[in-house]
Design a protein around this motif. Structure first.
Motif, PDB file in Angstrom:
ATOM      1  N   PRO A 285       0.608  -7.256   4.588  1.00 27.41           N
ATOM      2  CA  PRO A 285       1.504  -6.146   4.462  1.00 27.41           C
ATOM      3  C   PRO A 285       1.746  -6.080   2.785  1.00 27.41           C
ATOM      4  CG  PRO A 285       2.479  -7.534   5.773  1.00 27.41           C
ATOM      5  CD  PRO A 285       1.535  -8.384   5.017  1.00 27.41           C
ATOM      6  N   THR A 286       1.845  -4.553   2.544  1.00 28.40           N
ATOM      7  CA  THR A 286       2.198  -4.211   1.080  1.00 28.40           C
ATOM      8  C   THR A 286       3.491  -3.487   1.059  1.00 28.40           C
ATOM      9  OG1 THR A 286       1.139  -1.916   1.262  1.00 28.40           O
ATOM     10  CG2 THR A 286      -0.342  -3.882   0.383  1.00 28.40           C
ATOM     11  N   VAL A 287       4.358  -3.600   0.248  1.00 26.26           N
ATOM     12  CA  VAL A 287       5.628  -3.067  -0.079  1.00 26.26           C
ATOM     13  C   VAL A 287       5.673  -2.401  -1.440  1.00 26.26           C
ATOM     14  CG1 VAL A 287       8.170  -3.266  -0.117  1.00 26.26           C
ATOM     15  CG2 VAL A 287       6.652  -4.880   1.349  1.00 26.26           C
ATOM     16  N   THR A 288       5.785  -1.068  -1.592  1.00 27.53           N
ATOM     17  CA  THR A 288       6.054  -0.338  -2.851  1.00 27.53           C
ATOM     18  C   THR A 288       7.656  -0.209  -2.972  1.00 27.53           C
ATOM     19  OG1 THR A 288       4.028   0.746  -2.616  1.00 27.53           O
ATOM     20  CG2 THR A 288       5.510   1.730  -4.130  1.00 27.53           C
ATOM     21  N   TYR A 289       8.038  -0.469  -4.149  1.00 23.24           N
ATOM     22  CA  TYR A 289       9.393  -0.512  -4.552  1.00 23.24           C
ATOM     23  C   TYR A 289       9.576   0.631  -5.533  1.00 23.24           C
ATOM     24  CZ  TYR A 289       9.649  -5.198  -2.384  1.00 23.24           C
ATOM     25  OH  TYR A 289       9.628  -6.127  -1.477  1.00 23.24           O
ATOM     26  N   VAL A 290      10.234   1.493  -4.981  1.00 23.61           N
ATOM     27  CA  VAL A 290      10.220   2.827  -6.077  1.00 23.61           C
ATOM     28  C   VAL A 290      11.754   2.435  -6.783  1.00 23.61           C
ATOM     29  CG1 VAL A 290      10.538   5.358  -6.318  1.00 23.61           C
ATOM     30  CG2 VAL A 290       9.114   4.373  -4.588  1.00 23.61           C
TER      31      VAL A 290
ATOM     32  N   SER B 238       9.677   4.744 -11.736  1.00 16.38           N
ATOM     33  CA  SER B 238       8.427   3.790 -11.937  1.00 16.38           C
ATOM     34  C   SER B 238       8.461   3.078 -10.291  1.00 16.38           C
ATOM     35  CB  SER B 238       8.578   2.719 -12.881  1.00 16.38           C
ATOM     36  OG  SER B 238       9.617   1.983 -12.874  1.00 16.38           O
ATOM     37  N   ASN B 239       7.475   2.492 -10.061  1.00 18.55           N
ATOM     38  CA  ASN B 239       7.139   1.444  -8.993  1.00 18.55           C
ATOM     39  C   ASN B 239       6.232   0.599  -9.076  1.00 18.55           C
ATOM     40  OD1 ASN B 239       4.346   2.137  -8.036  1.00 18.55           O
ATOM     41  ND2 ASN B 239       5.052   4.218  -8.174  1.00 18.55           N
ATOM     42  N   GLN B 240       6.705  -0.338  -8.030  1.00 18.98           N
ATOM     43  CA  GLN B 240       5.926  -1.751  -8.121  1.00 18.98           C
ATOM     44  C   GLN B 240       5.426  -2.181  -6.746  1.00 18.98           C
ATOM     45  OE1 GLN B 240       8.459  -4.645 -10.369  1.00 18.98           O
ATOM     46  NE2 GLN B 240       7.031  -6.289  -9.395  1.00 18.98           N
ATOM     47  N   THR B 241       4.156  -2.270  -6.457  1.00 17.90           N
ATOM     48  CA  THR B 241       3.313  -2.488  -5.073  1.00 17.90           C
ATOM     49  C   THR B 241       3.272  -4.180  -4.913  1.00 17.90           C
ATOM     50  OG1 THR B 241       2.767  -0.234  -4.902  1.00 17.90           O
ATOM     51  CG2 THR B 241       1.842  -1.912  -3.608  1.00 17.90           C
ATOM     52  N   ILE B 242       3.694  -4.686  -3.938  1.00 16.72           N
ATOM     53  CA  ILE B 242       3.488  -6.070  -3.851  1.00 16.72           C
ATOM     54  C   ILE B 242       2.684  -6.335  -2.634  1.00 16.72           C
ATOM     55  CG2 ILE B 242       4.626  -8.250  -3.430  1.00 16.72           C
ATOM     56  CD1 ILE B 242       6.856  -7.320  -5.348  1.00 16.72           C
ATOM     57  N   THR B 243       1.774  -7.032  -2.359  1.00 23.26           N
ATOM     58  CA  THR B 243       1.083  -7.723  -1.181  1.00 23.26           C
ATOM     59  C   THR B 243       1.917  -8.980  -0.906  1.00 23.26           C
ATOM     60  OG1 THR B 243      -0.889  -6.540  -2.026  1.00 23.26           O
ATOM     61  CG2 THR B 243      -1.301  -8.362  -0.140  1.00 23.26           C
ATOM     62  N   THR B 244       2.267  -8.898   0.456  1.00 23.57           N
ATOM     63  CA  THR B 244       3.200 -10.116   0.839  1.00 23.57           C
ATOM     64  C   THR B 244       2.656 -10.732   2.180  1.00 23.57           C
ATOM     65  OG1 THR B 244       5.424 -10.796   1.373  1.00 23.57           O
ATOM     66  CG2 THR B 244       4.723  -8.676   1.985  1.00 23.57           C
ATOM     67  N   ALA B 245       3.213 -11.767   2.395  1.00 22.57           N
ATOM     68  CA  ALA B 245       2.583 -12.286   3.659  1.00 22.57           C
ATOM     69  C   ALA B 245       3.560 -11.831   4.986  1.00 22.57           C
ATOM     70  CB  ALA B 245       2.878 -14.018   3.427  1.00 22.57           C
ATOM     71  N   SER B 246       2.721 -11.863   6.028  1.00 22.33           N
ATOM     72  CA  SER B 246       3.549 -11.318   7.226  1.00 22.33           C
ATOM     73  C   SER B 246       4.773 -12.076   7.435  1.00 22.33           C
ATOM     74  CB  SER B 246       2.745 -11.443   8.444  1.00 22.33           C
ATOM     75  OG  SER B 246       1.687 -10.532   8.509  1.00 22.33           O
ATOM     76  N   ALA B 247       5.849 -11.570   7.870  1.00 25.88           N
ATOM     77  CA  ALA B 247       7.304 -12.256   8.082  1.00 25.88           C
ATOM     78  C   ALA B 247       7.868 -12.752   6.892  1.00 25.88           C
ATOM     79  CB  ALA B 247       6.770 -13.317   9.205  1.00 25.88           C
ATOM     80  N   THR B 248       7.326 -12.501   5.867  1.00 25.52           N
ATOM     81  CA  THR B 248       8.294 -12.431   4.586  1.00 25.52           C
ATOM     82  C   THR B 248       9.109 -11.034   4.572  1.00 25.52           C
ATOM     83  OG1 THR B 248       6.593 -13.578   3.372  1.00 25.52           O
ATOM     84  CG2 THR B 248       7.953 -12.603   2.139  1.00 25.52           C
TER      85      THR B 248
ATOM     86  N   VAL C 224      11.384  -8.265   2.939  1.00 25.35           N
ATOM     87  CA  VAL C 224      11.216  -7.255   1.802  1.00 25.35           C
ATOM     88  C   VAL C 224      11.840  -7.923   0.785  1.00 25.35           C
ATOM     89  CG1 VAL C 224      11.670  -4.993   1.162  1.00 25.35           C
ATOM     90  CG2 VAL C 224      10.394  -5.315   3.256  1.00 25.35           C
ATOM     91  N   MET C 225      13.175  -8.447   0.980  1.00 23.41           N
ATOM     92  CA  MET C 225      14.178  -8.993  -0.116  1.00 23.41           C
ATOM     93  C   MET C 225      13.319 -10.191  -0.631  1.00 23.41           C
ATOM     94  SD  MET C 225      15.773 -11.864  -0.849  1.00 23.41           S
ATOM     95  CE  MET C 225      16.816 -12.679   0.653  1.00 23.41           C
ATOM     96  N   GLN C 226      12.743 -11.165   0.091  1.00 27.83           N
ATOM     97  CA  GLN C 226      12.035 -12.378  -0.422  1.00 27.83           C
ATOM     98  C   GLN C 226      10.933 -11.782  -1.194  1.00 27.83           C
ATOM     99  OE1 GLN C 226      11.455 -13.820   3.637  1.00 27.83           O
ATOM    100  NE2 GLN C 226      12.700 -15.808   2.817  1.00 27.83           N
ATOM    101  N   ALA C 227      10.107 -11.035  -0.781  1.00 28.86           N
ATOM    102  CA  ALA C 227       8.964 -10.753  -1.597  1.00 28.86           C
ATOM    103  C   ALA C 227       9.438 -10.023  -3.031  1.00 28.86           C
ATOM    104  CB  ALA C 227       8.201  -9.436  -0.761  1.00 28.86           C
ATOM    105  N   ALA C 228      10.571  -9.315  -2.966  1.00 33.64           N
ATOM    106  CA  ALA C 228      11.023  -8.749  -4.394  1.00 33.64           C
ATOM    107  C   ALA C 228      11.591  -9.538  -5.246  1.00 33.64           C
ATOM    108  CB  ALA C 228      12.093  -7.665  -3.871  1.00 33.64           C
ATOM    109  N   VAL C 229      12.221 -10.795  -4.792  1.00 33.40           N
ATOM    110  CA  VAL C 229      12.923 -11.559  -5.493  1.00 33.40           C
ATOM    111  C   VAL C 229      11.695 -12.409  -6.253  1.00 33.40           C
ATOM    112  CG1 VAL C 229      14.372 -13.719  -5.569  1.00 33.40           C
ATOM    113  CG2 VAL C 229      15.203 -11.801  -4.283  1.00 33.40           C
TER     114      VAL C 229
ATOM    115  N   ALA D 138      17.009  -5.106   2.791  1.00 34.00           N
ATOM    116  CA  ALA D 138      15.673  -5.848   2.726  1.00 34.00           C
ATOM    117  C   ALA D 138      15.569  -7.047   3.139  1.00 34.00           C
ATOM    118  CB  ALA D 138      15.301  -5.738   1.130  1.00 34.00           C
ATOM    119  N   CYS D 139      16.701  -7.861   3.163  1.00 29.59           N
ATOM    120  CA  CYS D 139      16.611  -9.130   3.832  1.00 29.59           C
ATOM    121  C   CYS D 139      16.169  -9.135   5.393  1.00 29.59           C
ATOM    122  CB  CYS D 139      17.580 -10.001   3.473  1.00 29.59           C
ATOM    123  SG  CYS D 139      19.530  -9.291   4.411  1.00 29.59           S
TER     124      CYS D 139
END
Ligand code: FES
Length: 106
Positions: free
Chosen positions: A2-7, A12-22, A24-29, A85-86
């Motif tokens: 999965p990818t999450v884009t944080y605006v 500005s924005n930041q896009t993160i590729t994360t693991a399934s079931a992680t 959105v809060m954990q990926a951001a932190v 997000a958690c």
């Protein structure tokens, strides 16, 4: 994955590729996305992971009772698309999310 884009509030924005079931809060932190604090570690009791879910290819269940209650106490105003997000855990490997980070979390 999965990818999450944080605006961010400055546009500005930041896009993160994360693991399934992680969450959105954990990926951001883990990637030090500014404005996502996650003070309670994901227990839906602090409201410092408030986001506006602007777009998602994943369908999430509506907020549960705990999330609903916490969303009443967020620092930035609640909107129809407000989520904690958690509580958002993309399960689809191809999921693409866009969330807006509010100006204030505390
Ligand atoms: S991390 Fe505390 S409510 Fe989400």
């Amino acid at each position: 994955m999965p990818t999450v884009t944080y605006v961010l509030p400055d546009g500005s924005n930041q896009t993160i590729t994360t693991a399934s079931a992680t969450s959105v809060m954990q990926a951001a932190v883990a990637h030090q996305v500014p404005g996502i604090i996650g003070e309670c570690g994901g227990a839906a009791t602090c409201g410092t992971c408030h986001v506006y879910l602007d777009r998602s290819t994943e369908t999430f269940l509506p907020p549960g009772d705990d999330e609903e209650a916490m969303l009443e106490w967020t620092a930035s105003p609640r909107a129809d698309n407000s989520r904690l997000a958690c509580q958002l855990r993309p399960s689809n490997d191809a999921a693409q999310l866009v969330v807006r980070v509010p100006a204030e979390q505390q």
